[in-house]
Write a protein that holds these residues in place. Structure first.
Motif, mmCIF file in Angstrom:
data_model
loop_
_atom_site.group_PDB
_atom_site.id
_atom_site.type_symbol
_atom_site.label_atom_id
_atom_site.label_comp_id
_atom_site.label_asym_id
_atom_site.label_seq_id
_atom_site.Cartn_x
_atom_site.Cartn_y
_atom_site.Cartn_z
ATOM 1 N N THR A 1 18.826 -7.083 103.554
ATOM 2 C CA THR A 1 18.743 -5.689 103.025
ATOM 3 C C THR A 1 18.451 -4.627 104.167
ATOM 4 O O THR A 1 17.437 -4.895 104.972
ATOM 5 C CB THR A 1 17.662 -5.845 102.195
ATOM 6 N N VAL B 1 22.429 -4.213 100.342
ATOM 7 C CA VAL B 1 22.265 -5.662 100.670
ATOM 8 C C VAL B 1 23.633 -6.056 101.271
ATOM 9 O O VAL B 1 24.681 -6.032 100.535
ATOM 10 C CB VAL B 1 22.030 -6.412 99.394
ATOM 11 N N THR C 1 19.953 -10.718 92.443
ATOM 12 C CA THR C 1 20.554 -10.460 93.949
ATOM 13 C C THR C 1 21.365 -11.629 94.216
ATOM 14 O O THR C 1 22.723 -11.487 94.802
ATOM 15 C CB THR C 1 19.463 -10.119 95.024
ATOM 16 N N GLU C 2 20.758 -12.714 94.068
ATOM 17 C CA GLU C 2 21.441 -13.974 94.611
ATOM 18 C C GLU C 2 22.628 -14.208 93.662
ATOM 19 O O GLU C 2 23.971 -14.686 94.367
ATOM 20 C CB GLU C 2 20.702 -15.216 94.399
ATOM 21 N N SER D 1 17.889 -15.648 91.327
ATOM 22 C CA SER D 1 17.754 -13.908 91.062
ATOM 23 C C SER D 1 18.960 -13.451 90.838
ATOM 24 O O SER D 1 20.041 -13.898 91.157
ATOM 25 C CB SER D 1 16.871 -13.518 92.278
ATOM 26 N N HIS E 1 22.861 -4.886 86.059
ATOM 27 C CA HIS E 1 21.927 -5.845 86.337
ATOM 28 C C HIS E 1 21.626 -6.740 85.046
ATOM 29 O O HIS E 1 21.523 -7.941 85.002
ATOM 30 C CB HIS E 1 20.535 -4.860 86.468
ATOM 31 N N VAL F 1 25.069 -3.658 92.014
ATOM 32 C CA VAL F 1 23.591 -4.352 91.749
ATOM 33 C C VAL F 1 22.997 -4.491 93.370
ATOM 34 O O VAL F 1 21.842 -4.360 93.810
ATOM 35 C CB VAL F 1 23.667 -5.885 91.208
ATOM 36 N N LEU F 2 24.290 -4.803 94.409
ATOM 37 C CA LEU F 2 23.861 -4.988 95.619
ATOM 38 C C LEU F 2 23.577 -3.606 96.246
ATOM 39 O O LEU F 2 23.327 -3.651 97.848
ATOM 40 C CB LEU F 2 25.081 -5.699 96.190
#
Length: 690
Positions: free
Chosen positions: A639, A633, A414-415, A412, A398, A376-377
């Motif tokens: 990013t 990320v 990403t978080e 989120s 995801h 995901v990152l």
């Protein structure tokens, strides 16, 4: 002739082949239902890659987690235990010590998950008298036969024998073994005098019970592997790495599987040490991160440490077997992230393994893992995992993180992914500190070496968390443990307790110690001769295990050349004081010192893996190695459009400025924006903060 190292992990089986054509690396998925299937499959595939005939293989060195997994899952054999009358409950009482002194909620593994249930422990009338080992009460053979009758009725096929003072005289244990085999010809029998011939009844009984617990399945696996290798037309000798870093035969490990409880992790430490020496680095913190766990060790001054006997605990049970000093935690690429009943954010120790694996493997896994977070990152490219051999599905990563972590926490994706990485990194950093700082080592004097398939993703983050001076990434991080299997020697250890007060020892006492050392050396020589090892390649190290009078455990010091004597016994005393001060920060120079146990390590040197120097790098190596770039990320949440570089195209002396993702078939190295990577002469990468 060619040699292969095979390390079986929870997710992948790693292989390295060394032959005249060079060094070759490969990975195949582990076959959890029968690890031997994946091992043989991997051997055949790597031989095809190297374009050599299987008949050219000379030795296959194997690292296995079979015995380890049995202890973790507690699914070993039902064990019948024969012990001296009056000592039936030694395995239950243990040292009468709380696992956690200040906790009201704790588990006592030797009571809640006993290696031998109380109903299967049978007392036998017998007694050996200390300190000379004379027989005070003959063994009641009828009681042994009666116990065997009960074992047969209960379907018990593994029997452990542990009698008091058998380390002084083992005739009762041997006779009991013979009777068991008469009554139960197919039984797997373990004797404490063979498995751990030392003083301390609880540790000795626990060790022989563990041997009987893991023995049948371990022996079955090893024999099955041997059969499959031969059936595949491979005539190479099969060797297994032991917990102490040496290798042994299939037969030796099948009889004494307590010696391979840390087989897999030991190979990683040996491999890391080999590469550290090539990089001229003596102090390293090793972090072997695979799919299921992270194995952590501290190598100081170019030498790995052997655990103190009081610390050799496996799944809560005392095991008196020599082991490399390392710690294992449930933190790997397959470690599952979840929210507990109180809403707490956790990662591991539960793992998705290789089946079904992380969600992105698209094998039915639905729970988010550390690997899914890397995908995901943008750090792990879906089309480049294992060189593209295993395509990943980022949408599934995801989806898993969103549904299981992000949405319930109101953050989120990403978080949530960054949170997974931070939690697992902090879990590992705590263990690194307990293995280094808590042992008196300053991480600022050490390079952190991350390896295993997932290791180099976490290297720089872990180095910052523990304040290591830099990061050293091995040539083939995902294969380092397998490489370690080709960097160690054939080794056997034998011990015997011979309690001697060194201050008051007279000639008779000294002669007794030397006689024990001679006997143990002869036992080691017999095994090496049985392996057809030329005497010129044999060596014997005699070790004295020494303590202060009344102390709980011993420390190892070398025995003087030529044996103990009245003239040199003071050298042993001084060496012990020095070692005690090094380990604990103090020594009692005026206290009585006792030699407690003699240990002889019989070793046969074998050819170790030799890595070639890389060609010197060219000014345009970074441009040549460039593959493409993608958004990535990093741990600080920033990013960056990050280039992907082919590590195989970077020559010695080349420097890479972060951000970058350096890709190879068996692993991927994450280089943050404020780091520089330098390619060393033998292929390692040294990452330093700019």
């Amino acid at each position: 002739m060619a040699r292969i190292g095979v390390d079986v992990g929870g997710t992948n089986t790693d292989l390295v082949l060394v032959c005249e054509k060079g060094t070759f690396f490969h990975k195949v998925p582990s076959t959890t239902q029968d690890q031997s299937i994946g091992v043989v499959d991997g051997i055949e595939k790597i031989c095809a890659i190297a374009e050599i005939d299987k008949q050219d293989l000379e030795v296959i060195s194997h690292g296995t987690t079979v015995a380890t997994n049995i202890t973790i899952e507690h699914n070993g054999a039902e064990v019948g235990f024969l012990t001296t009358k009056g000592f039936r409950d030694i395995l239950h009482i243990g040292r009468h010590k709380r696992p956690h002194n200040f906790s009201l909620h704790f588990d006592v593994p030797w009571q809640s998950r006993p290696l031998s249930k109380r109903r299967n422990r049978f007392p036998v009338t017998e007694r050996i008298r200390p300190p000379d080992g004379t027989v005070e009460v003959p063994m009641n053979e009828d009681e042994v036969r009666a116990a065997c009758a009960t074992f047969r009725k209960r379907g018990i096929k593994s029997v452990a024998i542990g009698f008091m003072f058998s380390f002084l005289n083992d005739q009762h244990e041997k006779r009991a073994r013979d009777i068991v085999l008469e009554e139960m010809p197919d039984a797997y029998v373990s004797m404490s005098s063979e498995v751990a011939n030392v003083i301390r009844e609880y540790e000795r009984f626990s060790t022989v019970a563990m041997n009987a617990f893991v023995g049948p399945q371990s022996a079955l696996y090893l024999r099955n592997l041997e059969t499959k290798v031969k059936s595949a037309g491979i005539s190479a000798k099969l060797r297994v790495i032991q917990s102490n870093g040496g290798i042994s035969t299939i037969d030796g490990c099948a009889k004494k599987p307590v010696g391979i409880l840390m087989s897999g992790p030991a190979g990683g430490v040996i491999g890391a040490l080999t590469e550290a020496r090539l990089a001229d680095t003596k102090n390293i913190l090793t972090v072997d991160i695979g799919g299921t766990s992270a194995d952590i060790s501290t190598i100081a001054d170019g030498q790995f440490r052997i655990k103190n006997p009081r610390d050799t605990i496996v799944s809560g049970h005392a095991v008196m077997a020599p082991m490399i000093d390392l710690e294992t935690i449930g933190a790997g690429g397959g470690s599952i992230a979840f929210l507990d009943a109180a809403g707490g954010f956790n990662v591991g120790p539960r793992s998705a393994g290789s089946e079904p694996g992380p969600a992105c493997y698209n094998r039915g896994g639905t729970e988010p893992t550390v690997t899914d977070a890397q995908v995901v990152l943008g750090r792990m490219d879906a089309d480049k995992f294992l060189g593209g051999d295993l395509p990943l599905d980022p949408d599934l990563s995801h989806k898993a993180i969103k549904e299981k972590i992000a949405d319930p926490l109101g953050i989120s994706v990403t978080e949530a992914a960054l949170g997974i990485i931070k939690v697992v990194n902090n879990n590992m950093s705590l263990t690194i500190r307990s293995n280094s700082v808590a042992r008196g080592y300053d991480p600022r004097d050490f390079s952190l070496m991350p390896f295993g398939g997932a290791g180099p993703f976490h290297g720089t983050s872990l180095a910052e968390l523990v304040s290591a001076k830099d990061v050293l990434v091995p040539l083939a991080p995902g294969i380092t443990a397998a490489m370690g299997l080709l960097g160690t020697d054939l080794q056997y250890e034998h011990t015997r307790s011979v309690i001697t007060n060194l201050y008051t020892a007279d000639q008779e006492a000294v002669d007794k110690v030397n006689a024990v050392a001679k006997d143990l050396t002869a036992m080691g020589r017999a095994l090496l001769d049985g392996d057809d090892i030329d005497p010129s390649r044999q060596s014997y190290e005699v070790i004295a295990e020494v303590r202060y009078h009344g102390q709980g455990f011993e420390l190892r010091v070398p025995m003087p050349e030529g044996g103990l004597s009245l003239e040199n016994k003071c050298e042993v005393i001084e060496a012990f004081h020095k070692q005690h001060k090094a380990d604990y920060g103090y020594a009692f120079d005026d206290s009585l010192v006792e030699l407690y146990t003699v240990r002889v390590i019989a070793t046969a040197t074998v050819r170790h893996i030799q890595l070639d120097q890389l060609p010197k790098g060219q000014p345009d190596d970074v441009k040549t190695a460039f593959m493409y770039e993608r958004e990535t990320v990093f741990d600080d949440g920033s990013t960056h459009m990050t280039p992907r570089l082919d590590r195989g195209k970077l020559g010695a002396g080349t420097t890479v400025q972060g951000p970058a993702v350096i890709i190879q078939h068996n692993s991927t190295t994450l280089l943050p924006p404020d780091y520089t990577a330098e390619v060393l002469d033998y292929g390692s990468l040294r990452l330093t903060k700019t």
